[in-house]
Design a protein around this motif. Structure first.
Motif, short mmCIF file in Angstrom:
data_model
loop_
_atom_site.label_atom_id
_atom_site.label_comp_id
_atom_site.label_asym_id
_atom_site.label_seq_id
_atom_site.Cartn_x
_atom_site.Cartn_y
_atom_site.Cartn_z
N GLY A 1 19.57 43.39 40.67
CA GLY A 1 19.73 41.99 40.28
C GLY A 1 20.12 41.81 38.83
N GLU A 2 20.28 42.91 38.11
CA GLU A 2 20.64 42.84 36.69
C GLU A 2 22.14 42.63 36.51
N ALA A 3 22.48 41.92 35.45
CA ALA A 3 23.90 41.68 35.15
C ALA A 3 24.62 42.99 34.87
N ASP A 4 23.93 43.99 34.32
CA ASP A 4 24.54 45.28 34.00
C ASP A 4 25.14 45.92 35.25
N PHE A 5 24.40 45.88 36.36
CA PHE A 5 24.88 46.49 37.61
C PHE A 5 26.12 45.78 38.12
N TRP A 6 26.09 44.45 38.15
CA TRP A 6 27.23 43.71 38.70
C TRP A 6 28.41 43.71 37.76
N ASN A 7 28.16 43.77 36.46
CA ASN A 7 29.27 43.88 35.51
C ASN A 7 30.00 45.20 35.71
N ARG A 8 29.24 46.28 35.89
CA ARG A 8 29.85 47.58 36.15
C ARG A 8 30.66 47.56 37.45
N SER A 9 30.10 46.94 38.49
CA SER A 9 30.76 46.92 39.80
C SER A 9 32.05 46.11 39.76
N PHE A 10 31.96 44.86 39.27
CA PHE A 10 33.14 44.00 39.25
C PHE A 10 34.21 44.54 38.31
N GLN A 11 33.80 45.21 37.25
CA GLN A 11 34.76 45.79 36.31
C GLN A 11 35.65 46.81 37.00
N ASN A 12 35.07 47.58 37.92
CA ASN A 12 35.85 48.57 38.65
C ASN A 12 36.62 47.95 39.81
N TRP A 13 36.01 47.03 40.52
CA TRP A 13 36.66 46.45 41.69
C TRP A 13 37.91 45.66 41.34
N GLN A 14 37.84 44.87 40.27
CA GLN A 14 38.99 44.02 39.95
C GLN A 14 40.23 44.85 39.63
N SER A 15 40.03 46.03 39.03
CA SER A 15 41.18 46.87 38.71
C SER A 15 41.84 47.41 39.98
N GLU A 16 41.01 47.69 41.01
CA GLU A 16 41.57 48.19 42.26
C GLU A 16 42.34 47.10 43.00
N MET A 17 41.81 45.87 42.98
CA MET A 17 42.51 44.77 43.63
C MET A 17 43.87 44.52 42.96
N LEU A 18 43.89 44.62 41.63
CA LEU A 18 45.14 44.46 40.89
C LEU A 18 46.14 45.55 41.25
N ALA A 19 45.67 46.79 41.32
CA ALA A 19 46.56 47.91 41.62
C ALA A 19 47.17 47.79 43.01
N VAL A 20 46.34 47.47 44.01
CA VAL A 20 46.84 47.35 45.39
C VAL A 20 47.81 46.19 45.52
N GLY A 21 47.44 45.04 44.97
CA GLY A 21 48.32 43.88 45.04
C GLY A 21 49.64 44.11 44.34
N SER A 22 49.59 44.78 43.19
CA SER A 22 50.81 45.07 42.44
C SER A 22 51.73 45.99 43.23
N MET A 23 51.16 47.02 43.83
CA MET A 23 51.96 47.97 44.61
C MET A 23 52.62 47.28 45.79
N ALA A 24 51.87 46.40 46.45
CA ALA A 24 52.41 45.72 47.63
C ALA A 24 53.63 44.88 47.29
N ILE A 25 53.58 44.17 46.15
CA ILE A 25 54.69 43.27 45.82
C ILE A 25 55.81 43.99 45.07
N PHE A 26 55.48 44.96 44.20
CA PHE A 26 56.52 45.68 43.47
C PHE A 26 57.39 46.51 44.40
N ALA A 27 56.77 47.04 45.49
CA ALA A 27 57.53 47.87 46.44
C ALA A 27 58.56 47.07 47.21
N VAL A 28 58.46 45.74 47.18
CA VAL A 28 59.46 44.90 47.84
C VAL A 28 60.78 44.98 47.08
N TYR A 29 60.71 44.97 45.75
CA TYR A 29 61.91 44.83 44.93
C TYR A 29 62.32 46.09 44.18
#
Length: 229
Positions: free
Chosen positions: A178-206
């Motif tokens: 329930g500590e902010a430290d745990f969720w800050n660590r988790s979201f910090q990693n997850w958001q980078s993965e969502m960005l990478a996947v989304g970027s690959m999906a759209i960049f591969a179009v063009y």
């Protein structure tokens, strides 16, 4: 003649062997540089240095490794399942619009449509075929949950070390979740993965990478979907 016999084991498995070697090399690099970084800080604080073995068995190293692993498995888990139901027009990683869903038994070569060299669990139907039909996503999901749990335990130990160093009370594992430290660590990693996947999906179009199965052929139209180079 099978691929390993025709090309040799190394050539036939070069992709997995190359990335396996790179994984070990970069993990070692992380351990060596991490030890040096920690010791530089300890020297500046007038504290004794720690050995390489002490560092790689510490909660600090463990949480850094597990955070990276769990975010990668989350990426693949979501991507495997998302591409069943969502499409991206023009992407080599996507099915054609209108083909969303799990597809027919004929298309998936299961049950009576299985071939002579199909995996054993593709033929019988029932729970075995149902499980095998989703085994990749299930494995990625299980690995994500396991590494996330390991990350929470290592993060908890590291957090309590900092609490004790600053003369504060340690927390329980449940309390750490329930500590902010745990969720800050988790979201910090997850958001980078969502960005990478989304970027690959759209960049591969063009954009294109000649010869890569992750890209469409160089001359393929931007709107062509599901083609690989």
């Amino acid at each position: 003649m099978s691929a390993p016999e025709r090309y040799g084991f190394v050539r036939a498995n070069a992709l997995s062997l190359a990335f396996g070697g790179l994984f070990l090399a970069t993990l070692l690099g992380q351990a060596v540089s991490g030890t040096a970084d920690v010791n530089a800080g300890r020297v500046s604080d007038g504290l004794p240095t720690v050995s390489f073995l002490d560092y790689v068995t510490s909660s600090s190293f463990g949480v850094d490794v597990m955070e990276n692993w769990q975010s990668e498995y989350l990426q693949f888990f979501l991507y495997v399942f998302a591409t069943v139901w969502f499409v991206q027009r023009g992407s080599s990683e996507s099915k054609e619009p209108g083909q969303e869903g799990t597809e027919s038994d004929r298309e998936q070569q299961v049950g009576r449509y299985a071939g002579a060299d199909s995996p054993a669990w593709a033929r019988p139907g029932g729970w075995r075929t149902a499980v095998f039909s989703r085994s990749l996503g299930l494995l990625m999901g299980a690995l994500f949950l396991l590494t996330w749990a390991a990350s929470s335990i290592a993060g908890w130990a590291a957090y309590n070390s900092e609490q004790l160093a600053s003369r504060q009370d340690p927390v329980s594992w449940i309390g750490y979740l329930g500590e902010a430290d745990f969720w800050n660590r988790s979201f910090q990693n997850w958001q980078s993965e969502m960005l990478a996947v989304g970027s690959m999906a759209i960049f591969a179009v063009y954009l294109r990478q000649r010869g890569s199965p992750e890209s469409k052929p160089v001359g393929a139209a931007h709107a062509d979907t599901g083609q690989t180079g």
